[in-house]
Design a protein around this motif. Structure first.
Motif, PDB file in Angstrom:
ATOM      1  N   ARG A 246       0.827  -1.208   0.000  1.00  0.00           N
ATOM      2  CA  ARG A 246       0.000   0.000   0.000  1.00  0.00           C
ATOM      3  C   ARG A 246       0.863   1.260   0.000  1.00  0.00           C
ATOM      4  O   ARG A 246       0.510   2.250  -0.663  1.00  0.00           O
ATOM      5  N   ALA A 247       1.958   1.247   0.727  1.00  0.00           N
ATOM      6  CA  ALA A 247       2.813   2.431   0.778  1.00  0.00           C
ATOM      7  C   ALA A 247       3.402   2.728  -0.594  1.00  0.00           C
ATOM      8  O   ALA A 247       3.404   3.883  -1.047  1.00  0.00           O
ATOM      9  N   ARG A 248       3.897   1.711  -1.269  1.00  0.00           N
ATOM     10  CA  ARG A 248       4.482   1.938  -2.592  1.00  0.00           C
ATOM     11  C   ARG A 248       3.432   2.414  -3.594  1.00  0.00           C
ATOM     12  O   ARG A 248       3.699   3.320  -4.393  1.00  0.00           O
ATOM     13  N   ALA A 249       2.249   1.802  -3.545  1.00  0.00           N
ATOM     14  CA  ALA A 249       1.189   2.222  -4.464  1.00  0.00           C
ATOM     15  C   ALA A 249       0.762   3.654  -4.181  1.00  0.00           C
ATOM     16  O   ALA A 249       0.577   4.463  -5.112  1.00  0.00           O
ATOM     17  N   ALA A 250       0.621   4.012  -2.909  1.00  0.00           N
ATOM     18  CA  ALA A 250       0.179   5.361  -2.554  1.00  0.00           C
ATOM     19  C   ALA A 250       1.224   6.400  -2.929  1.00  0.00           C
ATOM     20  O   ALA A 250       0.892   7.474  -3.444  1.00  0.00           O
ATOM     21  N   VAL A 251       2.498   6.099  -2.687  1.00  0.00           N
ATOM     22  CA  VAL A 251       3.555   7.058  -3.016  1.00  0.00           C
ATOM     23  C   VAL A 251       3.694   7.206  -4.525  1.00  0.00           C
ATOM     24  O   VAL A 251       3.952   8.305  -5.028  1.00  0.00           O
ATOM     25  N   ALA A 252       3.529   6.115  -5.271  1.00  0.00           N
ATOM     26  CA  ALA A 252       3.594   6.208  -6.734  1.00  0.00           C
ATOM     27  C   ALA A 252       2.497   7.127  -7.257  1.00  0.00           C
ATOM     28  O   ALA A 252       2.742   7.962  -8.144  1.00  0.00           O
ATOM     29  N   VAL A 253       1.284   7.002  -6.702  1.00  0.00           N
ATOM     30  CA  VAL A 253       0.189   7.887  -7.115  1.00  0.00           C
ATOM     31  C   VAL A 253       0.493   9.328  -6.729  1.00  0.00           C
ATOM     32  O   VAL A 253       0.296  10.263  -7.520  1.00  0.00           O
ATOM     33  N   GLN A 254       0.988   9.522  -5.506  1.00  0.00           N
ATOM     34  CA  GLN A 254       1.315  10.877  -5.063  1.00  0.00           C
ATOM     35  C   GLN A 254       2.382  11.506  -5.952  1.00  0.00           C
ATOM     36  O   GLN A 254       2.265  12.676  -6.354  1.00  0.00           O
ATOM     37  N   ALA A 255       3.418  10.750  -6.283  1.00  0.00           N
ATOM     38  CA  ALA A 255       4.488  11.282  -7.125  1.00  0.00           C
ATOM     39  C   ALA A 255       3.971  11.647  -8.508  1.00  0.00           C
ATOM     40  O   ALA A 255       4.305  12.705  -9.057  1.00  0.00           O
ATOM     41  N   ASP A 256       3.131  10.787  -9.086  1.00  0.00           N
ATOM     42  CA  ASP A 256       2.565  11.082 -10.410  1.00  0.00           C
ATOM     43  C   ASP A 256       1.684  12.327 -10.373  1.00  0.00           C
ATOM     44  O   ASP A 256       1.708  13.142 -11.305  1.00  0.00           O
ATOM     45  N   LEU A 257       0.899  12.486  -9.298  1.00  0.00           N
ATOM     46  CA  LEU A 257       0.038  13.655  -9.195  1.00  0.00           C
ATOM     47  C   LEU A 257       0.842  14.941  -9.032  1.00  0.00           C
ATOM     48  O   LEU A 257       0.487  15.987  -9.596  1.00  0.00           O
ATOM     49  N   ILE A 258       1.920  14.883  -8.254  1.00  0.00           N
ATOM     50  CA  ILE A 258       2.756  16.072  -8.077  1.00  0.00           C
ATOM     51  C   ILE A 258       3.377  16.484  -9.404  1.00  0.00           C
ATOM     52  O   ILE A 258       3.376  17.665  -9.781  1.00  0.00           O
ATOM     53  N   GLU A 259       3.910  15.509 -10.133  1.00  0.00           N
ATOM     54  CA  GLU A 259       4.524  15.825 -11.427  1.00  0.00           C
ATOM     55  C   GLU A 259       3.473  16.342 -12.403  1.00  0.00           C
ATOM     56  O   GLU A 259       3.745  17.282 -13.182  1.00  0.00           O
ATOM     57  N   ALA A 260       2.282  15.761 -12.369  1.00  0.00           N
ATOM     58  CA  ALA A 260       1.216  16.231 -13.249  1.00  0.00           C
ATOM     59  C   ALA A 260       0.810  17.662 -12.898  1.00  0.00           C
ATOM     60  O   ALA A 260       0.523  18.472 -13.792  1.00  0.00           O
ATOM     61  N   ALA A 261       0.790  17.986 -11.608  1.00  0.00           N
ATOM     62  CA  ALA A 261       0.439  19.351 -11.200  1.00  0.00           C
ATOM     63  C   ALA A 261       1.449  20.357 -11.746  1.00  0.00           C
ATOM     64  O   ALA A 261       1.074  21.449 -12.199  1.00  0.00           O
ATOM     65  N   VAL A 262       2.729  19.996 -11.725  1.00  0.00           N
ATOM     66  CA  VAL A 262       3.744  20.889 -12.279  1.00  0.00           C
ATOM     67  C   VAL A 262       3.573  21.025 -13.791  1.00  0.00           C
ATOM     68  O   VAL A 262       3.658  22.130 -14.344  1.00  0.00           O
ATOM     69  N   ASP A 263       3.331  19.912 -14.459  1.00  0.00           N
ATOM     70  CA  ASP A 263       3.158  19.954 -15.914  1.00  0.00           C
ATOM     71  C   ASP A 263       1.963  20.825 -16.316  1.00  0.00           C
ATOM     72  O   ASP A 263       2.029  21.557 -17.316  1.00  0.00           O
ATOM     73  N   LEU A 264       0.865  20.734 -15.552  1.00  0.00           N
ATOM     74  CA  LEU A 264      -0.357  21.428 -15.939  1.00  0.00           C
ATOM     75  C   LEU A 264      -0.404  22.879 -15.471  1.00  0.00           C
ATOM     76  O   LEU A 264      -0.974  23.740 -16.165  1.00  0.00           O
ATOM     77  N   TYR A 265       0.180  23.155 -14.294  1.00  0.00           N
ATOM     78  CA  TYR A 265       0.024  24.477 -13.701  1.00  0.00           C
ATOM     79  C   TYR A 265       1.353  25.199 -13.460  1.00  0.00           C
ATOM     80  O   TYR A 265       1.347  26.311 -12.935  1.00  0.00           O
ATOM     81  N   GLY A 266       2.463  24.568 -13.833  1.00  0.00           N
ATOM     82  CA  GLY A 266       3.756  25.211 -13.615  1.00  0.00           C
ATOM     83  C   GLY A 266       3.891  26.523 -14.379  1.00  0.00           C
ATOM     84  O   GLY A 266       4.433  27.502 -13.863  1.00  0.00           O
ATOM     85  N   ARG A 267       3.396  26.566 -15.620  1.00  0.00           N
ATOM     86  CA  ARG A 267       3.501  27.795 -16.414  1.00  0.00           C
ATOM     87  C   ARG A 267       2.684  28.916 -15.783  1.00  0.00           C
ATOM     88  O   ARG A 267       3.129  30.077 -15.755  1.00  0.00           O
ATOM     89  N   GLU A 268       1.492  28.593 -15.253  1.00  0.00           N
ATOM     90  CA  GLU A 268       0.689  29.614 -14.595  1.00  0.00           C
ATOM     91  C   GLU A 268       1.416  30.183 -13.380  1.00  0.00           C
ATOM     92  O   GLU A 268       1.345  31.391 -13.113  1.00  0.00           O
TER      93      GLU A 268
END
Length: 305
Positions: A246-268
């Motif tokens: 569960r820890a690995r799955a949760a951290v993998a999701v968290q890491a993907d979401l953080i990177e996605a947030a930068v990709d989508l909103y970093g320019r703003e």
């Protein structure tokens, strides 16, 4: 206001019961069973039944005051066990996020680095075979397998004592390599400008990581009654394996979401900081934003000059 406070109290009571009291009550029952049964009678229900009969016929068991005190003591011990699990969970998370500067953790980080380097060498060797064979299917499959083995250790060069720490550090590295943006400095500002839906997803992912840490803590605590009662060791092993997954799955999701947030909103974010970025987020814009966020006087003077 009284209605709001009442509903808040119910919510907090429910969370307290779910996170501390109920798991703590189960733990107290397991510890009691370990003391009563021991290794010699680990799976003998008659021993537990005899102990319950002795407790039931004891003179004090018929007094309401004694029963009330016993119930209060049971609740208090269960809550204390839950608090202990929370403390252990905090320690587990500290190890997960550690950079590896401490002596013991430094050795673990060095071990992971060597594993990643061996896996990277295997990828390079498989790539050479793939190129030499002219993209033959067998060599292509070997190359894919080598890449998967390397990425299972870490998508970027491993530098942390744990897989979880490396997985999140890989996000920092990928963001810096792509945009020259310091994620540690940028994240608090980025969080403030994220829409509610994105924040909810990120908060849920972080909560899942915390839940996995608490599950790991309970698994470690179950090792204590295992010293007296071997079935507790089986229970602890099952809990620890589940917590790791569960820890690995949760951290993998968290890491993907953080990177996605930068990709989508970093320019703003860069635009809000006043950095010129007419198109997609570039390294130049990310570097200028990083200099502003770090409050680095040397870099700021160089950019202004």
């Amino acid at each position: 206001m009284s209605t709001v406070l009442t509903e808040l109290g119910k919510h907090l009571a429910g969370r307290w019961a779910a996170l501390l009291l109920l798991p703590g009550a189960l733990y107290v029952c397991v510890v009691t069973g370990a003391v009563v049964l021991g290794h010699a009678h680990a799976l003998d229900p008659s021993v537990a039944a005899d102990w319950l009969d002795r407790v039931a016929v004891a003179p004090a068991s018929g007094r309401f005051g004694t029963v009330l005190i016993a119930a209060a003591a049971f609740t208090a011990v269960a809550a204390a066990a839950g608090l202990a699990a929370s403390a252990v969970a905090r320690g587990a998370e500290w190890v997960w996020w550690a950079s590896g500067e401490e002596p013991v953790l430094r050795r673990l980080a060095a071990r992971r680095t060597r594993r990643w380097e061996r896996a990277e060498d295997a990828v390079r060797s498989a790539l050479r075979e793939f190129t030499r064979s002219g993209a033959a299917p067998r060599e292509a499959a070997a190359l894919r397998a080598a890449i998967l083995r390397r990425d299972a250790i870490c998508p970027e060069p491993a530098a942390r004592p744990t897989w979880i720490g490396d997985r999140l550090h890989a996000v920092d590295q990928r963001v810096h390599d792509s945009y020259r943006l310091d994620l540690t400095a940028a994240w608090p500002r980025l969080w403030l400008m994220l829409p509610d839906g994105a924040r909810t997803e990120l908060a849920g992912a972080r909560a899942n990581v915390g839940a996995a840490a608490r599950l790991l803590a309970w698994g470690l605590l179950y090792l204590l009654p295992a010293l007296l009662w071997w079935p507790a060791a089986v229970l602890a092993a099952g809990v620890l394996v589940t917590a790791r997954h569960r820890a690995r799955a949760a951290v993998a999701v968290q890491a993907d979401l953080i990177e996605a947030a930068v990709d989508l909103y970093g320019r703003e974010l860069v635009l809000l900081l006043g950095v010129d970025c007419p198109g997609r987020l570039t390294r130049e814009a990310g570097e200028a934003a990083t200099s502003m966020l770090r409050k680095d006087r040397t870099d700021r003077s160089r950019l202004e000059g």
